[in-house]
Design a protein around this motif. Structure first.
Motif, PDB file in Angstrom:
ATOM      1  N   THR A  14      36.624 -60.226  38.740  1.00  0.00           N
ATOM      2  CA  THR A  14      37.366 -60.284  40.002  1.00  0.00           C
ATOM      3  C   THR A  14      36.631 -59.593  41.151  1.00  0.00           C
ATOM      4  O   THR A  14      37.039 -59.725  42.298  1.00  0.00           O
ATOM      5  CB  THR A  14      38.753 -59.630  39.850  1.00  0.00           C
ATOM      6  OG1 THR A  14      38.590 -58.278  39.415  1.00  0.00           O
ATOM      7  CG2 THR A  14      39.596 -60.400  38.837  1.00  0.00           C
ATOM      8  N   SER A  39      39.688 -55.502  34.810  1.00  0.00           N
ATOM      9  CA  SER A  39      40.432 -54.266  34.580  1.00  0.00           C
ATOM     10  C   SER A  39      41.877 -54.547  34.147  1.00  0.00           C
ATOM     11  O   SER A  39      42.354 -55.678  34.194  1.00  0.00           O
ATOM     12  CB  SER A  39      40.434 -53.420  35.846  1.00  0.00           C
ATOM     13  OG  SER A  39      41.064 -54.123  36.902  1.00  0.00           O
ATOM     14  N   ASP A  40      42.566 -53.471  33.768  1.00  0.00           N
ATOM     15  CA  ASP A  40      43.932 -53.574  33.234  1.00  0.00           C
ATOM     16  C   ASP A  40      44.875 -54.353  34.144  1.00  0.00           C
ATOM     17  O   ASP A  40      45.690 -55.146  33.675  1.00  0.00           O
ATOM     18  CB  ASP A  40      44.515 -52.174  33.007  1.00  0.00           C
ATOM     19  CG  ASP A  40      43.786 -51.418  31.908  1.00  0.00           C
ATOM     20  OD1 ASP A  40      42.996 -52.051  31.197  1.00  0.00           O
ATOM     21  OD2 ASP A  40      44.013 -50.203  31.779  1.00  0.00           O
ATOM     22  N   ARG A  41      44.780 -54.122  35.454  1.00  0.00           N
ATOM     23  CA  ARG A  41      45.753 -54.737  36.373  1.00  0.00           C
ATOM     24  C   ARG A  41      45.615 -56.254  36.453  1.00  0.00           C
ATOM     25  O   ARG A  41      46.521 -56.931  36.929  1.00  0.00           O
ATOM     26  CB  ARG A  41      45.637 -54.123  37.772  1.00  0.00           C
ATOM     27  CG  ARG A  41      44.305 -54.350  38.449  1.00  0.00           C
ATOM     28  CD  ARG A  41      44.267 -53.704  39.823  1.00  0.00           C
ATOM     29  NE  ARG A  41      42.989 -53.869  40.490  1.00  0.00           N
ATOM     30  CZ  ARG A  41      41.952 -53.055  40.343  1.00  0.00           C
ATOM     31  NH1 ARG A  41      42.049 -52.006  39.543  1.00  0.00           N
ATOM     32  NH2 ARG A  41      40.832 -53.271  40.981  1.00  0.00           N
ATOM     33  N   SER A  42      44.462 -56.794  35.997  1.00  0.00           N
ATOM     34  CA  SER A  42      44.251 -58.236  36.045  1.00  0.00           C
ATOM     35  C   SER A  42      44.486 -58.928  34.724  1.00  0.00           C
ATOM     36  O   SER A  42      44.673 -60.151  34.671  1.00  0.00           O
ATOM     37  CB  SER A  42      42.817 -58.535  36.510  1.00  0.00           C
ATOM     38  OG  SER A  42      42.567 -57.995  37.788  1.00  0.00           O
ATOM     39  N   GLN A  43      44.478 -58.179  33.646  1.00  0.00           N
ATOM     40  CA  GLN A  43      44.518 -58.776  32.314  1.00  0.00           C
ATOM     41  C   GLN A  43      45.829 -59.510  32.047  1.00  0.00           C
ATOM     42  O   GLN A  43      46.907 -59.071  32.444  1.00  0.00           O
ATOM     43  CB  GLN A  43      44.303 -57.682  31.262  1.00  0.00           C
ATOM     44  CG  GLN A  43      42.899 -57.106  31.282  1.00  0.00           C
ATOM     45  CD  GLN A  43      42.755 -55.821  30.489  1.00  0.00           C
ATOM     46  OE1 GLN A  43      43.572 -55.520  29.622  1.00  0.00           O
ATOM     47  NE2 GLN A  43      41.709 -55.052  30.773  1.00  0.00           N
ATOM     48  N   LYS A  45      46.719 -62.314  33.313  1.00  0.00           N
ATOM     49  CA  LYS A  45      47.022 -63.226  34.420  1.00  0.00           C
ATOM     50  C   LYS A  45      45.997 -64.354  34.477  1.00  0.00           C
ATOM     51  O   LYS A  45      44.844 -64.188  34.060  1.00  0.00           O
ATOM     52  CB  LYS A  45      47.003 -62.479  35.755  1.00  0.00           C
ATOM     53  CG  LYS A  45      47.995 -61.333  35.859  1.00  0.00           C
ATOM     54  CD  LYS A  45      47.831 -60.620  37.199  1.00  0.00           C
ATOM     55  CE  LYS A  45      48.779 -59.435  37.322  1.00  0.00           C
ATOM     56  NZ  LYS A  45      48.564 -58.692  38.592  1.00  0.00           N
ATOM     57  N   ALA A  50      45.047 -63.366  39.519  1.00  0.00           N
ATOM     58  CA  ALA A  50      44.493 -62.016  39.439  1.00  0.00           C
ATOM     59  C   ALA A  50      43.473 -61.725  40.528  1.00  0.00           C
ATOM     60  O   ALA A  50      43.278 -60.564  40.906  1.00  0.00           O
ATOM     61  CB  ALA A  50      43.837 -61.814  38.075  1.00  0.00           C
ATOM     62  N   CYS A  51      42.805 -62.757  41.037  1.00  0.00           N
ATOM     63  CA  CYS A  51      41.658 -62.563  41.934  1.00  0.00           C
ATOM     64  C   CYS A  51      41.968 -63.020  43.348  1.00  0.00           C
ATOM     65  O   CYS A  51      42.430 -64.143  43.570  1.00  0.00           O
ATOM     66  CB  CYS A  51      40.449 -63.339  41.401  1.00  0.00           C
ATOM     67  SG  CYS A  51      39.004 -63.274  42.468  1.00  0.00           S
TER      68      CYS A  51
END
Length: 352
Positions: A14, A39-43, A45, A50-51
């Motif tokens: 991302t 990273s964790d916040r995107s996983q 999705k 996420a991006c």
């Protein structure tokens, strides 16, 4: 007969360089993106969720629905491109290599390890031979870690290579003017860089001074003998979006006229050009004769961002010659460099 493409996973997908990998790999003849990790916040999705796409043009449709995974094996791919931050890259990349994945890394974490190839294919493709040493030393099976240099080092070392080969180099003094995108997103605060130049980029000068010597060094059995060149670098962040520039001064071992210097740069070709690799520019170094070139806005996209442009080749009153070099820092200086390394590894049989 069409060959099956290599399935590619991207770590740090991302981020700015991760997005550049995705952009450059769209419709690539040898690679297709099948796995993305961040990273964790995107996983968990979809990548499109996420991006936040920061590059010109649209996010490629082929990656929009790919679920973002954790940066750990297993991933649904044959090889890894890594754009992870340096502080976490070593453990993650070594984990993938131990799991059997070839890792093409843009991170600084392993670049100066004795058994890790630090490669610009036009300059030191023979350093790929360290892969066998690395596999024995680290008990890798088919895994490996191959790195490309810092974004400014690539520009400098590629411009110095033909001169060192032809005339020998004793000393280099370089002053860089580096683009904002080199700091990632969101990067440098606007109130710091507007109407301003920042004369410090953390660890950048050290990277240029050490990485260049490894790249221009010689392979001796199972290690690299560093080039015997005195290096001095000063780095600055300037208010330019893309395109790193360097003012370079060089002292040669033996005399060279400006005409010889210009010819050595302009005529430089190497194995990637001979093999006609997909990402290899026809001219790795483009020499401009105009008194006001290169400029980031005019020259950073030369050869789709994969050439280094050199201009203002002049005699120097302190050393021997001076010139200005410019390259696209997230293409030739990052994602494009790793992709070209992977193409070279395929051509040499390392990814069979």
């Amino acid at each position: 007969m069409l060959r099956k493409k290599y399935r590619v996973g991207i770590l740090g997908a991302t981020g700015t360089v991760g997005q550049r990998f995705i952009q450059l790999l769209e419709n690539h003849p040898q690679f297709e993106v099948t796995a993305l990790a961040a990273s964790d916040r995107s996983q968990g999705k979809a990548y499109a969720e996420a991006c936040v796409w920061r590059l010109a043009g649209e996010m490629p449709t082929s990656v929009r629905s790919i679920k973002v995974a954790p940066p750990e094996p297993p991933l649904d791919c044959d090889l890894i491109f890594s754009s992870l931050p340096g502080e976490i890259a070593r453990a993650v990349e070594e984990g993938f290599a131990h799991a059997g994945y070839p890792v093409l890394s843009n991170s600084s974490a392993c670049r100066m390890d004795r058994d890790v190839p630090l490669v610009i294919p036009e300059v030191n493709h023979e350093h790929f031979a360290l892969i066998e040493t690395q596999r024995r030393a680290r008990s890798f099976d088919r895994g490996m870690i191959v790195t490309n240099p810092n974004c400014s080092t690539i520009m400098l070392a590629l411009a110095l290579a033909p001169l060192h080969r032809r005339f020998g180099i004793e000393a280099v003094v370089v002053t860089t003017l580096q683009a904002l995108s080199g700091a990632g997103y969101p990067g440098v605060p606007s109130l710091d860089v507007c109407d301003n130049v920042l004369p410090f980029i953390d660890k950048e000068e050290e990277k240029i001074e050490t990485e260049t010597l490894k790249i221009l060094g010689r392979l001796r059995e199972s290690s690299i003998e560093m080039a015997n060149i005195k290096m001095s670098a000063q780095c600055h962040r300037v208010n330019v979006t893309d395109g790193h520039m360097a003012a370079v001064r060089v002292k040669f071992t033996r005399p060279a006229s400006l005409e010889e210097v210009t010819e050595a740069l302009a005529s430089w070709r190497s194995l990637p050009q001979e093999m006609e690799l997909p990402s290899a520019p026809e001219r790795p170094i483009i020499v401009r004769n105009e008194p006001d070139r290169p400029q980031p806005r005019l020259d950073r996209d030369s050869s789709k961002g994969m050439s280094v442009t050199v201009g203002r080749i002049r005699p120097d009153g302190v050393l021997d010659v001076r010139f200005v070099a410019l390259s696209h820092n997230t293409i030739r200086g990052a994602a494009g460099a790793a992709i070209l390394n992977a193409e070279m590894l395929i051509a040499l049989g390392y990814l069979a």
